[in-house]
Design a protein around this motif. Structure first.
Motif, PDB file in Angstrom:
ATOM      1  N   MET A   1       1.213  -1.273   0.102  1.00  8.80           N
ATOM      2  CA  MET A   1      -0.111  -0.093  -0.143  1.00  8.80           C
ATOM      3  C   MET A   1       1.180   1.358  -0.123  1.00  8.80           C
ATOM      4  SD  MET A   1      -3.567   0.270   2.498  1.00  8.80           S
ATOM      5  CE  MET A   1      -4.647   1.667   2.107  1.00  8.80           C
ATOM      6  N   GLU A   2       0.203   2.807  -0.744  1.00 10.34           N
ATOM      7  CA  GLU A   2       1.297   3.041  -1.005  1.00 10.34           C
ATOM      8  C   GLU A   2       1.298   4.409   0.516  1.00 10.34           C
ATOM      9  OE1 GLU A   2      -0.254   6.566  -4.237  1.00 10.34           O
ATOM     10  OE2 GLU A   2      -1.862   4.334  -4.398  1.00 10.34           O
ATOM     11  N   LYS A   3       2.863   4.698   1.060  1.00  5.09           N
ATOM     12  CA  LYS A   3       2.620   5.210   1.855  1.00  5.09           C
ATOM     13  C   LYS A   3       3.265   6.810   2.470  1.00  5.09           C
ATOM     14  CE  LYS A   3       4.423   1.086   3.899  1.00  5.09           C
ATOM     15  NZ  LYS A   3       3.063   0.163   4.627  1.00  5.09           N
ATOM     16  N   ARG A   4       3.322   7.347   1.425  1.00 10.67           N
ATOM     17  CA  ARG A   4       3.738   8.481   1.050  1.00 10.67           C
ATOM     18  C   ARG A   4       2.829   9.542   0.054  1.00 10.67           C
ATOM     19  NH1 ARG A   4      10.183   9.788   1.066  1.00 10.67           N
ATOM     20  NH2 ARG A   4      10.520   8.274   3.441  1.00 10.67           N
ATOM     21  N   THR A   5       2.724  10.925  -0.040  1.00 11.54           N
ATOM     22  CA  THR A   5       1.993  10.869  -0.771  1.00 11.54           C
ATOM     23  C   THR A   5       2.219  12.195  -1.652  1.00 11.54           C
ATOM     24  OG1 THR A   5       0.934  12.773   0.804  1.00 11.54           O
ATOM     25  CG2 THR A   5      -0.544  11.350   0.621  1.00 11.54           C
ATOM     26  N   ALA A   6       2.071  12.509  -2.395  1.00  9.65           N
ATOM     27  CA  ALA A   6       2.881  13.773  -3.912  1.00  9.65           C
ATOM     28  C   ALA A   6       1.920  14.646  -4.239  1.00  9.65           C
ATOM     29  CB  ALA A   6       4.234  12.984  -4.579  1.00  9.65           C
ATOM     30  N   ARG A   7       1.950  15.907  -4.469  1.00 10.92           N
ATOM     31  CA  ARG A   7       1.823  17.237  -5.210  1.00 10.92           C
ATOM     32  C   ARG A   7       1.561  16.028  -6.549  1.00 10.92           C
ATOM     33  NH1 ARG A   7      -1.007  21.196  -3.169  1.00 10.92           N
ATOM     34  NH2 ARG A   7      -0.030  20.172  -0.698  1.00 10.92           N
ATOM     35  N   LEU A   8       0.841  16.616  -6.795  1.00 15.42           N
ATOM     36  CA  LEU A   8      -0.332  16.770  -8.127  1.00 15.42           C
ATOM     37  C   LEU A   8      -0.295  17.948  -9.084  1.00 15.42           C
ATOM     38  CD1 LEU A   8       0.897  15.136 -11.650  1.00 15.42           C
ATOM     39  CD2 LEU A   8      -1.559  14.557 -11.175  1.00 15.42           C
ATOM     40  N   THR A   9       0.754  18.635  -9.787  1.00 17.40           N
ATOM     41  CA  THR A   9      -0.419  20.432 -10.345  1.00 17.40           C
ATOM     42  C   THR A   9      -1.023  20.400 -11.655  1.00 17.40           C
ATOM     43  OG1 THR A   9       0.971  21.244  -7.809  1.00 17.40           O
ATOM     44  CG2 THR A   9      -0.121  22.624 -10.188  1.00 17.40           C
ATOM     45  N   ILE A  10      -1.744  20.294 -11.672  1.00 15.94           N
ATOM     46  CA  ILE A  10      -2.083  20.530 -13.190  1.00 15.94           C
ATOM     47  C   ILE A  10      -2.939  21.926 -13.785  1.00 15.94           C
ATOM     48  CG2 ILE A  10      -2.521  17.943 -13.645  1.00 15.94           C
ATOM     49  CD1 ILE A  10      -5.303  18.856 -13.455  1.00 15.94           C
ATOM     50  N   LEU A  11      -3.025  22.005 -14.909  1.00 18.00           N
ATOM     51  CA  LEU A  11      -3.361  23.526 -15.305  1.00 18.00           C
ATOM     52  C   LEU A  11      -4.796  23.167 -16.256  1.00 18.00           C
ATOM     53  CD1 LEU A  11      -0.602  25.460 -16.803  1.00 18.00           C
ATOM     54  CD2 LEU A  11      -1.593  25.853 -14.235  1.00 18.00           C
ATOM     55  N   ILE A  12      -5.918  23.286 -15.823  1.00 12.23           N
ATOM     56  CA  ILE A  12      -7.366  23.298 -16.213  1.00 12.23           C
ATOM     57  C   ILE A  12      -7.932  24.014 -16.743  1.00 12.23           C
ATOM     58  CG2 ILE A  12      -8.380  23.092 -14.205  1.00 12.23           C
ATOM     59  CD1 ILE A  12      -9.676  20.458 -15.755  1.00 12.23           C
ATOM     60  N   ASP A  13      -8.130  24.016 -17.745  1.00 14.38           N
ATOM     61  CA  ASP A  13      -9.337  25.287 -18.205  1.00 14.38           C
ATOM     62  C   ASP A  13     -10.363  25.801 -17.344  1.00 14.38           C
ATOM     63  OD1 ASP A  13     -12.128  26.299 -19.605  1.00 14.38           O
ATOM     64  OD2 ASP A  13     -10.939  27.366 -20.507  1.00 14.38           O
ATOM     65  N   PRO A  14     -10.285  27.049 -16.296  1.00 12.86           N
ATOM     66  CA  PRO A  14     -11.705  27.573 -15.266  1.00 12.86           C
ATOM     67  C   PRO A  14     -12.760  26.544 -15.525  1.00 12.86           C
ATOM     68  CG  PRO A  14     -10.437  29.367 -15.961  1.00 12.86           C
ATOM     69  CD  PRO A  14      -9.421  28.010 -16.686  1.00 12.86           C
ATOM     70  N   ARG A  15     -13.234  26.907 -16.467  1.00  4.39           N
ATOM     71  CA  ARG A  15     -14.735  26.391 -16.544  1.00  4.39           C
ATOM     72  C   ARG A  15     -14.997  24.570 -17.077  1.00  4.39           C
ATOM     73  NH1 ARG A  15     -16.003  28.280 -22.858  1.00  4.39           N
ATOM     74  NH2 ARG A  15     -13.551  27.407 -22.602  1.00  4.39           N
ATOM     75  N   LYS A  16     -14.129  24.367 -17.178  1.00  5.98           N
ATOM     76  CA  LYS A  16     -13.971  22.224 -16.505  1.00  5.98           C
ATOM     77  C   LYS A  16     -13.277  21.913 -15.327  1.00  5.98           C
ATOM     78  CE  LYS A  16     -12.061  21.624 -22.098  1.00  5.98           C
ATOM     79  NZ  LYS A  16     -11.202  22.161 -22.019  1.00  5.98           N
ATOM     80  N   LYS A  17     -12.902  22.806 -15.183  1.00  7.99           N
ATOM     81  CA  LYS A  17     -12.263  22.879 -13.317  1.00  7.99           C
ATOM     82  C   LYS A  17     -14.127  22.711 -12.538  1.00  7.99           C
ATOM     83  CE  LYS A  17      -9.523  24.023  -9.308  1.00  7.99           C
ATOM     84  NZ  LYS A  17     -11.226  25.185  -8.495  1.00  7.99           N
ATOM     85  N   GLU A  18     -14.612  24.036 -13.173  1.00  7.64           N
ATOM     86  CA  GLU A  18     -15.857  24.105 -12.121  1.00  7.64           C
ATOM     87  C   GLU A  18     -16.631  23.260 -12.483  1.00  7.64           C
ATOM     88  OE1 GLU A  18     -19.657  27.691 -11.736  1.00  7.64           O
ATOM     89  OE2 GLU A  18     -17.609  27.925 -13.000  1.00  7.64           O
ATOM     90  N   MET A  19     -16.829  22.419 -14.001  1.00  7.58           N
ATOM     91  CA  MET A  19     -17.873  21.861 -14.290  1.00  7.58           C
ATOM     92  C   MET A  19     -17.439  20.003 -14.154  1.00  7.58           C
ATOM     93  SD  MET A  19     -18.970  19.822 -17.867  1.00  7.58           S
ATOM     94  CE  MET A  19     -19.877  21.433 -17.664  1.00  7.58           C
ATOM     95  N   PHE A  20     -16.190  20.038 -13.742  1.00  8.43           N
ATOM     96  CA  PHE A  20     -15.521  18.485 -12.781  1.00  8.43           C
ATOM     97  C   PHE A  20     -16.136  18.514 -11.624  1.00  8.43           C
ATOM     98  CE2 PHE A  20     -11.976  16.679 -10.730  1.00  8.43           C
ATOM     99  CZ  PHE A  20     -12.016  14.952 -11.170  1.00  8.43           C
ATOM    100  N   GLU A  21     -15.234  20.160 -10.965  1.00 11.29           N
ATOM    101  CA  GLU A  21     -16.388  19.836  -9.278  1.00 11.29           C
ATOM    102  C   GLU A  21     -17.216  19.223  -8.901  1.00 11.29           C
ATOM    103  OE1 GLU A  21     -12.414  23.318  -7.551  1.00 11.29           O
ATOM    104  OE2 GLU A  21     -14.197  23.215  -8.241  1.00 11.29           O
ATOM    105  N   GLU A  22     -18.383  20.375 -10.030  1.00 12.81           N
ATOM    106  CA  GLU A  22     -20.566  20.093  -9.866  1.00 12.81           C
ATOM    107  C   GLU A  22     -20.263  18.631  -9.418  1.00 12.81           C
ATOM    108  OE1 GLU A  22     -21.889  22.373 -12.503  1.00 12.81           O
ATOM    109  OE2 GLU A  22     -21.137  24.693 -11.441  1.00 12.81           O
ATOM    110  N   ILE A  23     -19.535  17.942 -10.316  1.00 17.86           N
ATOM    111  CA  ILE A  23     -19.580  16.520 -10.738  1.00 17.86           C
ATOM    112  C   ILE A  23     -19.572  16.090  -9.695  1.00 17.86           C
ATOM    113  CG2 ILE A  23     -19.412  14.936 -12.662  1.00 17.86           C
ATOM    114  CD1 ILE A  23     -19.546  16.545 -14.881  1.00 17.86           C
ATOM    115  N   CYS A  24     -17.784  15.582  -8.984  1.00 21.02           N
ATOM    116  CA  CYS A  24     -17.880  15.520  -8.575  1.00 21.02           C
ATOM    117  C   CYS A  24     -18.727  15.306  -7.162  1.00 21.02           C
ATOM    118  CB  CYS A  24     -16.124  15.959  -7.804  1.00 21.02           C
ATOM    119  SG  CYS A  24     -15.231  15.664  -8.962  1.00 21.02           S
ATOM    120  N   ALA A  25     -19.054  17.121  -6.817  1.00 22.86           N
ATOM    121  CA  ALA A  25     -19.677  17.025  -5.460  1.00 22.86           C
ATOM    122  C   ALA A  25     -21.137  15.925  -5.513  1.00 22.86           C
ATOM    123  CB  ALA A  25     -20.474  18.420  -5.613  1.00 22.86           C
TER     124      ALA A  25
END
Length: 64
Positions: A1-25
């Protein structure tokens, strides 16, 4: 099992991000949970013959 976490930073269009977050919720999931699932599935689908650890294989322990 994974022991640590690492940060992954991505750039995404704000409209896609908003829609993605809404669908996740709507599905009671965090964006991080969905991205981890997508990455895990991508690795499984494209491992190219690599042996995968038990926690990453379907039916193995969760690697969330």
């Amino acid at each position: 099992m994974e022991k640590r976490t690492a940060r992954l930073t991505i750039l995404i269009d704000p409209r896609k991000k908003e829609m993605f977050e809404e669908i996740c919720a709507q599905n009671d999931l965090t964006p991080s949970q969905v991205v981890r699932k997508l990455i895990r599935q991508y690795i499984i689908d494209n491992a190219g013959g690599r042996e995968l650890p038990d926690w990453l294989t379907p039916g193995g322990k969760s690697g969330v």
